[in-house]
Design an enzyme around this catalytic site. Structure first.
Site, PDB file in Angstrom:
ATOM      1  N   MET A  31       0.848  -1.193   0.000  1.00 46.45           N
ATOM      2  CA  MET A  31       0.000   0.000   0.000  1.00 46.45           C
ATOM      3  C   MET A  31       0.889   1.251   0.000  1.00 46.45           C
ATOM      4  O   MET A  31       0.471   2.323   0.422  1.00 46.45           O
ATOM      5  CB  MET A  31      -0.941  -0.006   1.205  1.00 46.45           C
ATOM      6  N   GLY A  32       2.134   1.083  -0.437  1.00 48.71           N
ATOM      7  CA  GLY A  32       3.043   2.228  -0.490  1.00 48.71           C
ATOM      8  C   GLY A  32       3.586   2.573   0.879  1.00 48.71           C
ATOM      9  O   GLY A  32       3.603   1.741   1.777  1.00 48.71           O
ATOM     10  N   HIS A  38       9.564  -3.595   3.113  1.00 51.08           N
ATOM     11  CA  HIS A  38       9.074  -3.823   1.741  1.00 51.08           C
ATOM     12  C   HIS A  38      10.239  -4.150   0.810  1.00 51.08           C
ATOM     13  O   HIS A  38      10.133  -5.008  -0.067  1.00 51.08           O
ATOM     14  CB  HIS A  38       8.371  -2.568   1.209  1.00 51.08           C
ATOM     15  N   ASP A 151       2.406  -9.295   9.050  1.00 52.10           N
ATOM     16  CA  ASP A 151       0.954  -9.460   8.976  1.00 52.10           C
ATOM     17  C   ASP A 151       0.670 -10.962   8.889  1.00 52.10           C
ATOM     18  O   ASP A 151       0.251 -11.470   7.850  1.00 52.10           O
ATOM     19  CB  ASP A 151       0.405  -8.707   7.763  1.00 52.10           C
ATOM     20  N   GLN A 154      -2.820 -12.156   7.973  1.00 52.69           N
ATOM     21  CA  GLN A 154      -3.073 -11.848   6.559  1.00 52.69           C
ATOM     22  C   GLN A 154      -2.427 -12.914   5.657  1.00 52.69           C
ATOM     23  O   GLN A 154      -3.027 -13.375   4.690  1.00 52.69           O
ATOM     24  CB  GLN A 154      -2.510 -10.467   6.231  1.00 52.69           C
ATOM     25  N   SER A 187       4.556   0.828   7.950  1.00 51.69           N
ATOM     26  CA  SER A 187       4.280   2.166   7.421  1.00 51.69           C
ATOM     27  C   SER A 187       3.612   3.035   8.490  1.00 51.69           C
ATOM     28  O   SER A 187       3.738   4.256   8.485  1.00 51.69           O
ATOM     29  CB  SER A 187       3.372   2.067   6.197  1.00 51.69           C
TER      30      SER A 187
HETATM   31  O1  PAF Z   1      -0.138  -5.785   3.631  1.00 50.93           O
HETATM   32  C1  PAF Z   1      -0.539  -4.853   2.902  1.00 50.93           C
HETATM   33  O2  PAF Z   1       0.141  -3.877   2.666  1.00 50.93           O
HETATM   34  C2  PAF Z   1      -1.939  -4.950   2.297  1.00 50.93           C
HETATM   35  O3  PAF Z   1      -2.822  -5.568   3.168  1.00 50.93           O
HETATM   36  C3  PAF Z   1      -1.951  -5.624   0.915  1.00 50.93           C
HETATM   37  C4  PAF Z   1      -1.512  -7.084   1.001  1.00 50.93           C
HETATM   38  C5  PAF Z   1      -1.049  -4.876  -0.042  1.00 50.93           C
HETATM   39  C6  PAF Z   1      -3.378  -5.616   0.346  1.00 50.93           C
HETATM   40  O4  PAF Z   1      -3.854  -4.322   0.202  1.00 50.93           O
END
Ligand code: PAF
Length: 277
Positions: A31-32, A38, A151, A154, A187
């Site tokens: 998400m930048g 990252h 995450d 996730q 972030s």
């Molecule tokens: O982890 C993230 O930054 C977001 O949840 C993702 C996987 C890019 C989905 O929007």
């Protein structure tokens, strides 16, 4: 050269010849507001794949409140500079209407692993994540996708979705990167005041101690961890929980895939972390 792409049709046009040539395409969804964490995903993708695409999309569907979405840092110019320097092949940074055009009506909902912890603290969050990740997979037709273990839940939700929907992509989970004082890179850390930034590493410190206590069978381990986080100056705790790392089901004692997962609020910023037990 790094190509910047904003339309799905342009992304497809870029990727098609790579795939015809038998090249392996890696995807790093973000998400930048990029940080070293990252960039470590980018390096992992570059080590495995012939081509690497990074996506930058602040996905409105995964935010619970309009104010959280509005507060999310947006630093596209700096992100693009970092990605050019890292030598990624393409950046896909679409506007919201390219991802969710008029008439968009589909939601991907993963049961089980998506239910507890983040799922109950942030209703609808994982539907938003699964929906956008499924779309990014479909738009890019990448062979491999890279996610941070920070995450953790996730990552399990994405793995479940890929298995259940037979999506033709390999999901790779990469180690959490930490600041020198142990704070997991995120972030959201940029939103911490200097006072809060000084308190923030206490979450990882308390969790690390709890892991030792849990392994030793100390029945007070979890309560001590809660108390230490609040005593350090966190405002509230959404959860600190011992869970099976694959199923996210609660555990009363560590098993071979046990993980300690936490989410806590500090100065209006919600920090999450997890470590193996
Ligand atoms: O982890 C993230 O930054 C977001 O949840 C993702 C996987 C890019 C989905 O929007």
């Amino acid at each position: 050269m790094t190509q910047i792409v904003r339309k799905v049709s342009d992304l497809r046009a870029l990727v098609a010849p790579w795939q015809r040539a038998g090249q392996i395409v890696g995807l790093v969804p973000t998400m930048g507001a990029l940080h070293a964490g990252h960039l470590s995903l980018v390096r992992a993708a570059q080590a495995d794949c012939t081509r690497v695409i990074v996506t930058i999309f602040v996905n409105p569907k995964q935010f619970n409140t309009a104010s959280d979405l509005a507060k999310y840092p947006r630093t596209e110019a700096a992100d693009l500079a970092l990605l050019r320097q890292a030598g990624v092949d393409a950046v896909f940074s679409p506007p919201p209407e390219e991802v969710y055009p008029a008439g968009f009506a589909t939601t991907v909902s993963v049961a089980g692993v998506a239910g507890p912890l983040e799922g109950s603290s942030r209703p609808g969050h994982f539907e938003g994540v699964a929906t956008v990740v499924a779309k990014l997979f479909g738009m890019s037709r990448a062979d491999r996708a890279y996610f941070g273990q920070k995450d953790w839940q996730q990552l399990q939700v994405v793995r479940r979705m890929v298995a259940d929907l037979n999506l033709p992509i390999a999901v790779v989970g990469c180690e959490t990167l930490r600041e020198a004082d142990g704070l997991a890179m995120s972030s959201r850390n940029t939103r911490l005041s200097p006072r809060a930034r000084a308190i923030a590493p206490a979450l990882y410190a308390a969790m690390t101690r709890a892991v030792g206590d849990l392994r030793a069978g100390d029945p007070a381990a979890m309560q001590r961890c809660y108390d230490a986080v609040l005593a350090a100056g966190f405002d509230s705790i959404d959860y600190i929980d011992l869970r099976d790392g694959d199923t996210l089901q609660p555990l009363s004692a560590p098993n071979s895939s046990a993980r300690l997962l936490a989410a806590a609020w500090l100065d209006g910023v919600r920090l999450i972390d997890n470590i193996p037990v």
